[in-house]
Design an enzyme around this catalytic site. Structure first.
Site, short mmCIF file in Angstrom:
data_model
loop_
_atom_site.label_atom_id
_atom_site.label_comp_id
_atom_site.label_asym_id
_atom_site.label_seq_id
_atom_site.Cartn_x
_atom_site.Cartn_y
_atom_site.Cartn_z
N THR A 2 0.84 -1.21 0.00
CA THR A 2 0.00 0.00 0.00
C THR A 2 0.87 1.26 0.00
O THR A 2 0.63 2.19 -0.77
CB THR A 2 -0.89 0.01 1.27
OG1 THR A 2 -1.53 -1.24 1.36
CG2 THR A 2 -1.91 1.11 1.23
N VAL A 3 1.87 1.29 0.87
CA VAL A 3 2.70 2.50 0.99
C VAL A 3 3.69 2.60 -0.17
O VAL A 3 3.83 3.65 -0.81
CB VAL A 3 3.43 2.56 2.35
CG1 VAL A 3 4.31 3.80 2.44
CG2 VAL A 3 2.43 2.53 3.50
N ALA A 56 13.66 20.57 -3.84
CA ALA A 56 14.93 20.04 -3.33
C ALA A 56 16.13 20.63 -4.04
O ALA A 56 17.26 20.52 -3.58
CB ALA A 56 14.93 18.52 -3.48
N LYS A 83 8.08 1.13 12.03
CA LYS A 83 8.14 1.44 13.47
C LYS A 83 8.57 0.24 14.30
O LYS A 83 9.23 0.39 15.33
CB LYS A 83 6.82 2.00 13.98
CG LYS A 83 5.62 1.12 13.73
CD LYS A 83 4.84 1.60 12.54
CE LYS A 83 3.87 0.55 12.06
NZ LYS A 83 3.06 0.99 10.95
N ARG A 139 9.39 -8.57 -3.25
CA ARG A 139 9.41 -10.02 -3.32
C ARG A 139 8.22 -10.54 -4.11
O ARG A 139 8.28 -11.58 -4.72
CB ARG A 139 9.49 -10.61 -1.91
CG ARG A 139 10.87 -10.34 -1.29
CD ARG A 139 10.94 -10.62 0.18
NE ARG A 139 10.14 -9.69 0.95
CZ ARG A 139 10.19 -9.59 2.28
NH1 ARG A 139 11.00 -10.38 2.97
NH2 ARG A 139 9.44 -8.72 2.91
N GLU A 177 10.20 9.73 9.27
CA GLU A 177 8.96 10.50 9.47
C GLU A 177 7.72 9.60 9.32
O GLU A 177 6.74 9.75 10.06
CB GLU A 177 8.91 11.64 8.43
CG GLU A 177 7.73 12.57 8.56
CD GLU A 177 7.73 13.35 9.86
OE1 GLU A 177 6.95 12.96 10.74
OE2 GLU A 177 8.47 14.33 10.00
N GLY A 194 -6.77 -0.38 3.83
CA GLY A 194 -5.29 -0.36 3.85
C GLY A 194 -4.71 0.32 5.07
O GLY A 194 -3.57 0.77 5.05
N LYS A 200 5.19 3.24 18.14
CA LYS A 200 5.23 4.64 17.70
C LYS A 200 5.51 5.57 18.88
O LYS A 200 6.27 6.53 18.76
CB LYS A 200 3.91 5.01 17.02
CG LYS A 200 3.71 4.29 15.70
CD LYS A 200 2.28 4.47 15.24
CE LYS A 200 2.05 3.87 13.86
NZ LYS A 200 0.63 3.76 13.54
N VAL A 229 5.74 7.13 12.23
CA VAL A 229 4.84 7.55 13.31
C VAL A 229 3.74 8.45 12.76
O VAL A 229 4.03 9.43 12.08
CB VAL A 229 5.62 8.35 14.38
CG1 VAL A 229 4.69 8.74 15.52
CG2 VAL A 229 6.80 7.58 14.91
N1 HSE Z 1 -1.56 0.16 11.09
C1 HSE Z 1 -1.13 1.49 11.32
C2 HSE Z 1 -2.28 2.30 11.88
C3 HSE Z 1 -0.64 2.06 10.01
O1 HSE Z 1 -3.42 1.85 11.80
O2 HSE Z 1 -2.07 3.37 12.41
C4 HSE Z 1 0.30 3.20 10.19
O3 HSE Z 1 1.42 2.91 10.93
#
Ligand code: HSE
Length: 432
Positions: free
Chosen positions: A13-14, A33, A102, A45, A126, A184, A202, A129
């Site tokens: 997702t990220v 920048a 994290k 993978r 960044e 997600g 976090k 958290v």
């Molecule tokens: N699973 C985490 C949340 C995603 O719900 O905050 C972000 O770290």
């Protein structure tokens, strides 16, 4: 200026969102920048042929990022073991690292930062958290003029999404969690979200940064939202509170109070209104006083926003090389915490039961702040029972535990007692 050459690991997702953002906003990032951010290699993978990775080369082997044409490795694979190897290899080879991981930082942050310091490379985190909230940057830069004495807030988007869906839409826990997974927000293993582990990781990262200290993740008191039922949410509301999953870290003379758990938050405090996937982090500085940061705490694009912010900073030359922490702070146990409590006591509906409950509290010198008891025969065929809802004044943890165990042994109490802490953040948070 030569471009910053990015090698990215992970197309979940990220990762997928970071790729899109890098390609879509390339001109904007170059202007900000002063040099291009070029995505040169992608490793995942699991191949994702549907994701357009522009002119980058693709490989299923993470080791493909250990290459001379990569300046920075972006670690978005999650988990600890393979991520640790990937990061260690990158740092060892003198490459910068940006990570959203994290779990990795909460467990191995000290080791990773030390090796990055030795090699003189930057580590951006960044995105680890509070998703899209630039809280790491705020603590490191915007609040640099302050001694931070407390941080608190909502740092798990999934838990906040679930509690909000239960409170606002009457959804049950399992349905709300399934929605958070579909959107997600949840971790690959959602027990990390609903048992408070993700929030603890976090909070440990934030506390380490805010207090310039090494924090032992094992010392964080952790409770999740999995035990909260809809009835607790309704009673809390009636009493003027929202139930939120809170993280709280506070400096004391002899150590650090650091805990995550569900809490009743007065509706007069701003974060009680922070709903859905939104996160909120409060930082209290000795100069500025209370400050509050709100934004989406999970999801592809919000987290990608934080990852790319680190890359832009790195390209500008302003993403710092980590320094070893100034000190190691012992965690104070939850036993040292005094706070008010919400108790839901299932009791037989007959004379004298309430008096017995009140007697237990009175013998332990626990003062009652509010009470609700309503007739409510809810089990046909069994003895009818009623929930007695009590909000206490501040009570030491050990005392409330004794009370709950004595209450559970009363003949008039028919089932498990719910106990939720009340967090009066009014001294630390801006009011509504
Ligand atoms: N699973 C985490 C949340 C995603 O719900 O905050 C972000 O770290």
């Amino acid at each position: 200026m030569t471009p910053l050459r990015v090698g990215l690991a992970g197309l979940g997702t990220v990762g997928g969102s970071v790729v899109r953002l890098l390609l879509d906003n390339a001109a904007l990032f170059e202007r900000r920048a002063g040099r291009r951010l070029d995505l040169v290699r992608v490793a995942s993978r699991t191949p994702k042929p549907d994701i357009d990775i522009g002119s980058a080369t693709f490989d299923t082997a993470l080791a493909s990022l250990d290459a001379d044409d990569v300046d920075v490795v972006v670690e978005l694979i999650g988990g600890v073991s393979a991520a640790k190897d990937l990061v260690a290899t990158a740092i060892g080879a003198g490459r910068h690292v940006v990570t959203a991981n994290k779990a990795l930082l909460a467990e191995y942050g000290e080791e990773i930062f030390e090796s990055a310091n030795r090699r003189g490379v930057s580590v951006g985190f960044e995105a680890s958290v509070a998703g899209g909230i630039p809280i790491v940057n705020a603590l490191r830069t915007g609040l640099a003029g302050n001694r931070i004495d407390a941080i608190a807030g909502i740092v798990n988007g999934t838990s906040n999404y679930i509690l909000t869906a239960m409170q606002e839409d009457g959804r049950d826990f399992a349905t709300a969690l399934a929605e958070a997974q579909r959107l997600g927000y949840a971790e690959a293993d959602p027990t990390f979200d609903v048992e408070g582990i993700d929030a603890a990781q976090k909070l440990a990262i934030l506390a380490a940064l805010a207090f310039d200290a090494t924090i032992d993740i094992g010392g964080v008191h952790v409770e999740g939202v999995s035990g909260i039922d809809i009835e607790d949410i309704r009673y809390a509301r009636e009493l003027g509170f929202s139930i939120k999953h809170l993280g709280l870290a506070r400096l004391h003379d002899d150590g650090i109070e650091v805990r995550v758990h569900p809490a009743l938050v007065p509706e007069s405090v701003l974060i009680s209104k922070v709903s859905g996937v939104m996160n909120a982090v409060m930082a209290h500085g000795n100069a500025v006083g209370p400050t509050l940061y709100v934004g989406p705490g999970a999801g592809g694009m919000p987290t990608a926003s934080a990852v790319v912010a680190d890359l832009v900073e790195l390209a500008r030359g302003t993403l710092p090389v980590p320094r070893p922490a100034a000190r190691r702070l012992p965690s104070l146990g939850i036993e040292d915490v005094d706070c008010a409590h919400y108790l839901k006591i299932p009791a037989i509906d007959q004379p004298g039961v309430f008096a017995e409950v009140a007697d237990v509290l009175s013998r332990h010198e626990v003062s009652i702040e509010a009470v609700i008891q309503r007739p409510q025969a809810i089990r046909s065929g069994a003895e009818p029972w009623v929930p007695i809802i009590i909000v206490t004044d501040d009570v030491p943890e050990a005392v409330v535990r004794e009370c709950v165990s004595e209450l559970a042994n009363l003949a008039g109490v028919t089932g498990e007692i719910s106990r939720i802490r009340v967090a009066d953040l009014s001294a630390m948070m801006p009011p509504t």
